[in-house]
Write a protein that holds these residues in place. Structure first.
Motif, short mmCIF file in Angstrom:
data_model
loop_
_atom_site.label_atom_id
_atom_site.label_comp_id
_atom_site.label_asym_id
_atom_site.label_seq_id
_atom_site.Cartn_x
_atom_site.Cartn_y
_atom_site.Cartn_z
N PHE A 43 -25.43 21.78 29.66
CA PHE A 43 -25.30 20.94 28.47
C PHE A 43 -23.95 20.25 28.44
O PHE A 43 -23.80 19.18 27.86
N LYS A 44 -22.94 20.88 29.04
CA LYS A 44 -21.57 20.38 28.96
C LYS A 44 -21.19 19.48 30.14
O LYS A 44 -20.29 18.67 30.03
N GLU A 110 -31.40 22.40 25.74
CA GLU A 110 -30.30 21.70 25.09
C GLU A 110 -30.66 21.35 23.65
O GLU A 110 -29.85 21.49 22.73
N LEU A 111 -31.89 20.92 23.43
CA LEU A 111 -32.35 20.59 22.09
C LEU A 111 -32.33 21.83 21.19
O LEU A 111 -31.84 21.77 20.06
N PHE A 112 -32.82 22.95 21.68
CA PHE A 112 -32.83 24.16 20.86
C PHE A 112 -31.41 24.66 20.59
O PHE A 112 -31.12 25.14 19.50
N ASP A 113 -30.53 24.52 21.57
CA ASP A 113 -29.13 24.89 21.36
C ASP A 113 -28.52 24.04 20.24
O ASP A 113 -27.87 24.55 19.33
N LYS A 114 -28.79 22.74 20.28
CA LYS A 114 -28.27 21.83 19.26
C LYS A 114 -28.93 22.12 17.90
O LYS A 114 -28.27 22.09 16.86
N ASP A 117 -27.37 25.07 16.35
CA ASP A 117 -26.04 24.67 15.87
C ASP A 117 -26.14 23.87 14.57
O ASP A 117 -25.38 24.10 13.63
N THR A 118 -27.06 22.95 14.50
CA THR A 118 -27.21 22.10 13.32
C THR A 118 -27.69 22.88 12.10
O THR A 118 -27.15 22.71 11.01
N PHE A 119 -28.70 23.72 12.29
CA PHE A 119 -29.30 24.43 11.16
C PHE A 119 -28.71 25.81 10.92
O PHE A 119 -28.92 26.39 9.87
N GLY A 120 -27.99 26.34 11.90
CA GLY A 120 -27.37 27.65 11.75
C GLY A 120 -28.37 28.80 11.85
O GLY A 120 -28.00 29.96 11.66
N ILE A 152 -35.01 11.46 21.07
CA ILE A 152 -35.15 10.99 19.69
C ILE A 152 -34.86 12.14 18.72
O ILE A 152 -34.12 11.97 17.74
N VAL A 153 -35.41 13.31 18.99
CA VAL A 153 -35.20 14.47 18.12
C VAL A 153 -33.73 14.90 18.17
O VAL A 153 -33.12 15.19 17.14
N LEU A 154 -33.14 14.89 19.36
CA LEU A 154 -31.72 15.24 19.51
C LEU A 154 -30.83 14.27 18.73
O LEU A 154 -29.90 14.69 18.03
N ASN A 155 -31.14 12.99 18.81
CA ASN A 155 -30.37 11.99 18.05
C ASN A 155 -30.52 12.21 16.55
O ASN A 155 -29.56 12.02 15.79
N GLN A 156 -31.71 12.63 16.10
CA GLN A 156 -31.90 12.91 14.68
C GLN A 156 -31.06 14.11 14.25
O GLN A 156 -30.50 14.11 13.16
#
Length: 166
Positions: A43-44, A110-114, A117-120, A152-156
Motif C-alpha cells: 500500500f505504501k 488496500e481498500l479494507f485497510d483504508k 482507518d476511515t470508519f475506525g 471509486i470506493v477508495l476515492n469516496q
C-alpha cells in the motif's frame, strides 16, 4: 432433567453450538489488522506492489481475503471474476496467483485497510459497503468486481476523511 428450553429437538446449548461464532469487534479488528500486515508494504510503495503483482501472490491471499472481508466465497469469486470451483482450487492449491488476481486482491486489501482507518471499525466499514451511497450513486459492495470500482470506493473513503460528502 434440567429445565432446558427445547426448540426443534435441540437444547439451548446445542443450538448455540450450531450457530457460527461471531467475534467481538475488537477481536475481529485485531485479526483483520494481523491479516493485512503482510500486505501493507504494497500500500505504501507502488514498486513493492508492482513486484508482488508480477511475482504473484501466494494462494493463501485468497484465504486472508475471505477472513478480512467476511465475504462469502460466492462474493469473492464474483469480485475476482472466477467461478467458485476455480476459487476453491486456488484456496487448496499452493501455486502463485496470476497477475490479474494478485492485483485485484491487493487492491481489495488496500481498500479494507483504508475503510478500517476511515470508519475506525471493520464492522462499520462492512456495513457502509452494503448501503447505497449517493456520492457514488451505487452500493459500494457492488463495485468491488473491477479495479475502477475499487478506485471509486477508495476515492469516496478519502472524501469522507476530508468531510466532502456531496
Amino acid at each position: 432433567m434440567d429445565k432446558e428450553i427445547k426448540s426443534h429437538g435441540l437444547s439451548s446449548a446445542k443450538r448455540a453450538a450450531s450457530r457460527p461464532y461471531v467475534m467481538p469487534e475488537t477481536e475481529a479488528m485485531l485479526m483483520a489488522n494481523d491479516l493485512l500486515m503482510p500486505y501493507e508494504t504494497y500500500f505504501k510503495s507502488p514498486l513493492a506492489k508492482l513486484g508482488a503483482i508480477k511475482k504473484g501472490l501466494s494462494s493463501d491471499a485468497i484465504t486472508d481475503l475471505l477472513r478480512v472481508t467476511g465475504a462469502t466465497q460466492i462474493d469473492i469469486a464474483r469480485w475476482l471474476d472466477i467461478t467458485e470451483p476455480t476459487l476453491r482450487k486456488h484456496i487448496q492449491g499452493s501455486r502463485e496467483l496470476n497477475r490479474g488476481l494478485s492485483e485485484h486482491i491487493i487492491q481489495l486489501f488496500e481498500l479494507f485497510d483504508k475503510g478500517i482507518d476511515t470508519f475506525g471499525s471493520l464492522d462499520e466499514f462492512k456495513s457502509w459497503l452494503k448501503h447505497y451511497n449517493p456520492g457514488i450513486d451505487a452500493i459500494p459492495f457492488d463495485l468491488l468486481d473491477t479495479l475502477t470500482g475499487i478506485s471509486i470506493v477508495l476515492n469516496q473513503l478519502i472524501r469522507i476523511d476530508y468531510g466532502v460528502l456531496a
